[in-house]
Design an enzyme around this catalytic site. Structure first.
Site, mmCIF file in Angstrom:
data_model
loop_
_atom_site.group_PDB
_atom_site.id
_atom_site.type_symbol
_atom_site.label_atom_id
_atom_site.label_comp_id
_atom_site.label_asym_id
_atom_site.label_seq_id
_atom_site.Cartn_x
_atom_site.Cartn_y
_atom_site.Cartn_z
ATOM 1 N N ARG A 59 55.127 52.323 33.063
ATOM 2 C CA ARG A 59 54.009 51.923 33.949
ATOM 3 C C ARG A 59 54.061 52.745 35.240
ATOM 4 O O ARG A 59 53.048 53.169 35.764
ATOM 5 C CB ARG A 59 54.083 50.434 34.305
ATOM 6 C CG ARG A 59 54.143 49.448 33.148
ATOM 7 C CD ARG A 59 52.774 49.194 32.552
ATOM 8 N NE ARG A 59 52.282 50.314 31.786
ATOM 9 C CZ ARG A 59 52.762 50.703 30.602
ATOM 10 N NH1 ARG A 59 53.752 50.048 30.020
ATOM 11 N NH2 ARG A 59 52.262 51.750 29.989
ATOM 12 N N GLN A 91 47.182 41.311 43.425
ATOM 13 C CA GLN A 91 48.171 40.918 42.409
ATOM 14 C C GLN A 91 48.642 42.156 41.655
ATOM 15 O O GLN A 91 49.550 42.071 40.836
ATOM 16 C CB GLN A 91 47.534 39.944 41.409
ATOM 17 C CG GLN A 91 47.045 38.665 42.038
ATOM 18 C CD GLN A 91 46.157 37.881 41.081
ATOM 19 O OE1 GLN A 91 46.636 37.060 40.310
ATOM 20 N NE2 GLN A 91 44.868 38.153 41.102
ATOM 21 N N HIS A 109 52.610 40.314 44.064
ATOM 22 C CA HIS A 109 53.449 40.358 42.848
ATOM 23 C C HIS A 109 54.379 41.566 42.810
ATOM 24 O O HIS A 109 54.864 41.932 41.741
ATOM 25 C CB HIS A 109 52.565 40.349 41.586
ATOM 26 C CG HIS A 109 51.891 39.031 41.344
ATOM 27 N ND1 HIS A 109 50.828 38.870 40.484
ATOM 28 C CD2 HIS A 109 52.148 37.801 41.865
ATOM 29 C CE1 HIS A 109 50.452 37.587 40.495
ATOM 30 N NE2 HIS A 109 51.228 36.928 41.325
ATOM 31 N N CYS A 117 67.328 45.550 44.531
ATOM 32 C CA CYS A 117 68.741 45.630 44.126
ATOM 33 C C CYS A 117 69.272 44.235 43.828
ATOM 34 O O CYS A 117 69.239 43.358 44.691
ATOM 35 C CB CYS A 117 69.575 46.295 45.221
ATOM 36 S SG CYS A 117 71.334 46.344 44.774
ATOM 37 N N LEU A 203 33.876 41.182 36.126
ATOM 38 C CA LEU A 203 33.085 41.640 34.982
ATOM 39 C C LEU A 203 32.348 40.476 34.335
ATOM 40 O O LEU A 203 31.227 40.613 33.855
ATOM 41 C CB LEU A 203 34.024 42.315 33.982
ATOM 42 C CG LEU A 203 33.408 43.172 32.902
ATOM 43 C CD1 LEU A 203 32.534 44.268 33.490
ATOM 44 C CD2 LEU A 203 34.508 43.795 32.044
ATOM 45 N N GLU A 204 33.013 39.318 34.324
ATOM 46 C CA GLU A 204 32.443 38.128 33.677
ATOM 47 C C GLU A 204 32.969 36.906 34.425
ATOM 48 O O GLU A 204 33.938 37.047 35.179
ATOM 49 C CB GLU A 204 32.904 38.084 32.209
ATOM 50 C CG GLU A 204 34.405 37.935 32.136
ATOM 51 C CD GLU A 204 35.056 38.544 30.897
ATOM 52 O OE1 GLU A 204 34.334 39.018 30.021
ATOM 53 O OE2 GLU A 204 36.287 38.522 30.859
ATOM 54 N N ALA A 220 33.544 46.591 38.536
ATOM 55 C CA ALA A 220 33.962 46.618 39.947
ATOM 56 C C ALA A 220 33.505 47.897 40.641
ATOM 57 O O ALA A 220 33.135 47.864 41.815
ATOM 58 C CB ALA A 220 35.486 46.489 40.020
HETATM 59 N N1 APR Z 1 35.393 45.293 36.797
HETATM 60 C C1 APR Z 1 35.573 44.010 37.220
HETATM 61 N N2 APR Z 1 36.339 43.112 36.565
HETATM 62 C C2 APR Z 1 36.930 43.520 35.427
HETATM 63 C C3 APR Z 1 36.800 44.827 34.921
HETATM 64 C C4 APR Z 1 35.981 45.738 35.662
HETATM 65 N N3 APR Z 1 35.787 46.993 35.256
HETATM 66 N N4 APR Z 1 37.513 44.913 33.774
HETATM 67 C C5 APR Z 1 38.069 43.720 33.563
HETATM 68 N N5 APR Z 1 37.715 42.857 34.548
HETATM 69 C C6 APR Z 1 38.111 41.464 34.736
HETATM 70 C C7 APR Z 1 38.310 40.707 33.438
HETATM 71 O O1 APR Z 1 37.085 40.159 33.009
HETATM 72 C C8 APR Z 1 39.314 39.631 33.861
HETATM 73 O O2 APR Z 1 38.638 38.475 34.358
HETATM 74 O O3 APR Z 1 39.351 41.457 35.377
HETATM 75 C C9 APR Z 1 40.087 40.302 35.004
HETATM 76 C C10 APR Z 1 41.506 40.718 34.663
HETATM 77 O O4 APR Z 1 42.257 39.587 34.359
HETATM 78 P P1 APR Z 1 43.810 39.673 33.970
HETATM 79 O O5 APR Z 1 44.007 40.711 32.929
HETATM 80 O O6 APR Z 1 44.248 38.284 33.634
HETATM 81 O O7 APR Z 1 44.518 40.210 35.306
HETATM 82 P P2 APR Z 1 44.919 39.416 36.612
HETATM 83 O O8 APR Z 1 43.970 38.300 36.890
HETATM 84 O O9 APR Z 1 45.125 40.438 37.660
HETATM 85 O O10 APR Z 1 46.328 38.822 36.208
HETATM 86 C C11 APR Z 1 47.030 38.064 37.146
HETATM 87 O O11 APR Z 1 48.897 37.879 35.685
HETATM 88 O O12 APR Z 1 50.532 38.653 34.193
HETATM 89 C C12 APR Z 1 50.207 38.401 35.486
HETATM 90 O O13 APR Z 1 51.393 39.227 37.300
HETATM 91 C C13 APR Z 1 50.361 39.565 36.422
HETATM 92 O O14 APR Z 1 49.205 40.033 38.485
HETATM 93 C C14 APR Z 1 49.036 39.645 37.130
HETATM 94 C C15 APR Z 1 48.505 38.247 36.988
#
Ligand code: APR
Length: 238
Positions: A59, A91, A109, A117, A203-204, A220
């Site tokens: 990553r 996050q 996060h 460490c 997005l949704e 976004a």
């Molecule tokens: N533009 C806007 N939103 C988007 C896009 C985009 N191009 N692509 C995806 N999304 C939205 C998805 O619809 C979803 O609601 O972004 C969101 C991503 O959600 P997650 O994958 O769950 O990510 P996140 O909310 O950041 O996760 C929170 O979970 O595993 C842990 O620590 C990790 O910080 C992370 C936390």
């Protein structure tokens, strides 16, 4: 309506998706081919350190192949231009907000480009590979560095500062996050208790979308710059 002065913005993986970084909860339920609990818990690190260190090494290396997108750049522009209080709480463990120029930023996060460490507790900037057990720059212990990532069950960073900012907020905006992980998923409720306006840009609709007074749905890279331009032109409207 009164003008907005204090803003808290929460971002999640969705803001970096169009830069080419995978979100966590995609259609296959996997993060870069792994179940989150296999790479993102203290138990996983204890059970299979090689898998976890290799995963985060990959990553970290991938950051060199991606760039901030218009959504990161719009938030950096807002950070520069906004005369009131502003805090971006991300996050995300990537560095795309800071590469776009954002300054008022907290990584709740942790960060890929930081090492923690396990011997002395120091946090240090780190850009290489942890697999071969490099020494800690602070205490010299070899093999004690782990990713400075807040795993499930661990305590997020700088919660006091974030709560203070939320309690002063006039506007809370959530961008690109599914609202599945606490405490960040609860920020909208804290903001509402002090009467802040609330806006979801995603997005949704997210799991918590009904908690937001207003929402805009779309990628976004389009909806964040549009919102920033609207806000800077008319700070009394959201
Ligand atoms: N533009 C806007 N939103 C988007 C896009 C985009 N191009 N692509 C995806 N999304 C939205 C998805 O619809 C979803 O609601 O972004 C969101 C991503 O959600 P997650 O994958 O769950 O990510 P996140 O909310 O950041 O996760 C929170 O979970 O595993 C842990 O620590 C990790 O910080 C992370 C936390």
């Amino acid at each position: 309506m009164t003008a907005i002065r204090n803003i808290v913005i929460l971002t999640g993986a969705g803001i970096s998706a169009e830069s080419g970084l995978a979100t966590f909860r995609g259609p296959d339920g996997l993060w870069e081919g792994h179940r989150v609990e296999d790479v993102c818990t203290p138990e996983a690190l204890a059970r299979d350190p090689e898998l976890v260190l290799r995963f985060y090494d990959a990553r970290r290396a991938a950051l060199a192949t991606v760039q901030p997108n218009p959504a990161h750049r719009a938030l950096a522009r807002l950070d520069r231009a906004w005369p009131g209080e502003l805090l971006i709480v991300t996050q995300n463990v990537d560095d795309l907000h800071e590469r776009a120029g954002a300054k008022r930023l907290i990584h709740i996060h942790g960060e890929l480009l930081s090492a923690l460490c396990r011997a002395c507790g120091a946090r240090e900037r780190f850009a290489g590979s942890m697999l071969d057990g490099p020494p800690c720059a602070a205490c010299g212990q070899a093999g004690a560095l782990r990713p400075d990532i807040v795993f499930f069950g661990e305590i997020p960073y700088r919660m006091d500062e974030i709560e203070d900012a939320l309690l002063q907020a006039d506007l809370f905006v959530s961008i690109g996050t599914s609202g599945a992980v606490y405490p960040a998923a609860g920020f909208v409720q804290i903001a509402r208790t002090v009467g802040a306006r609330t806006l979801e840009l995603n997005l949704e609709p997210s799991a918590g979308s009904s908690l937001f007074e207003q929402a805009n749905y779309g990628p976004a890279s389009r909806i964040v710059p549009e919102w920033v331009e609207r806000l800077l032109a008319r700070p009394d409207l959201v």
